[in-house]
Write an enzyme that holds these catalytic residues in place. Structure first.
Site, short mmCIF file in Angstrom:
data_model
loop_
_atom_site.label_atom_id
_atom_site.label_comp_id
_atom_site.label_asym_id
_atom_site.label_seq_id
_atom_site.Cartn_x
_atom_site.Cartn_y
_atom_site.Cartn_z
N MET A 1 0.86 -1.19 0.00
CA MET A 1 0.00 0.00 0.00
C MET A 1 0.89 1.24 0.00
SD MET A 1 -2.95 1.45 0.05
CE MET A 1 -4.06 0.11 0.45
N HIS A 2 0.77 2.03 -1.04
CA HIS A 2 1.53 3.28 -1.12
C HIS A 2 0.57 4.40 -1.46
CE1 HIS A 2 1.64 2.86 -5.56
NE2 HIS A 2 1.79 1.57 -5.30
N ALA A 3 1.09 5.59 -1.71
CA ALA A 3 0.25 6.78 -1.83
C ALA A 3 -0.78 6.71 -2.94
CB ALA A 3 1.13 8.02 -2.00
N GLU B 1 -1.70 -2.72 -10.59
CA GLU B 1 -0.25 -2.70 -10.80
C GLU B 1 0.34 -4.07 -11.11
OE1 GLU B 1 1.06 -0.96 -7.14
OE2 GLU B 1 0.41 1.03 -7.73
#
Length: 90
Positions: free
Chosen positions: A14-16, A87
């Site tokens: 989990m990233h921005a 992704e």
């Protein structure tokens, strides 16, 4: 509470970018939407709160909604996790 269980599937965790997309999905919710991981529960409308989960690949996530009217939002978030935040190459 209505819940669905999923996990983080992409390599970057989990990233921005995915946190921002989840917060946008929650923007139209009638009531609270929550993400839970490792006994931590955060407001899914807050990018910063989502990032505090420090959810790496494989982290188990519970998506919770307070109101049946938000079921479509729950399903959209679930599908987003299942797709690896868009992704993962297929």
């Amino acid at each position: 509470m209505i819940t669905r269980r999923t996990s983080v599937k992409n390599e970057l965790g989990m990233h921005a970018r995915p946190a921002s997309k989840i917060a946008q999905m929650v923007d139209s919710a009638q009531s609270g939407v929550w993400l839970c991981a490792n006994s931590t529960k955060v407001d899914a409308a807050s990018i910063i709160d989502i990032l505090t989960l420090c959810a790496v690949k494989g982290t188990k996530i519970v998506i919770e909604i307070e109101n049946q009217e938000d079921m479509m939002i729950l399903e959209r978030i679930f599908d987003f996790f299942e797709a690896g935040f868009g992704e993962i190459e297929r």
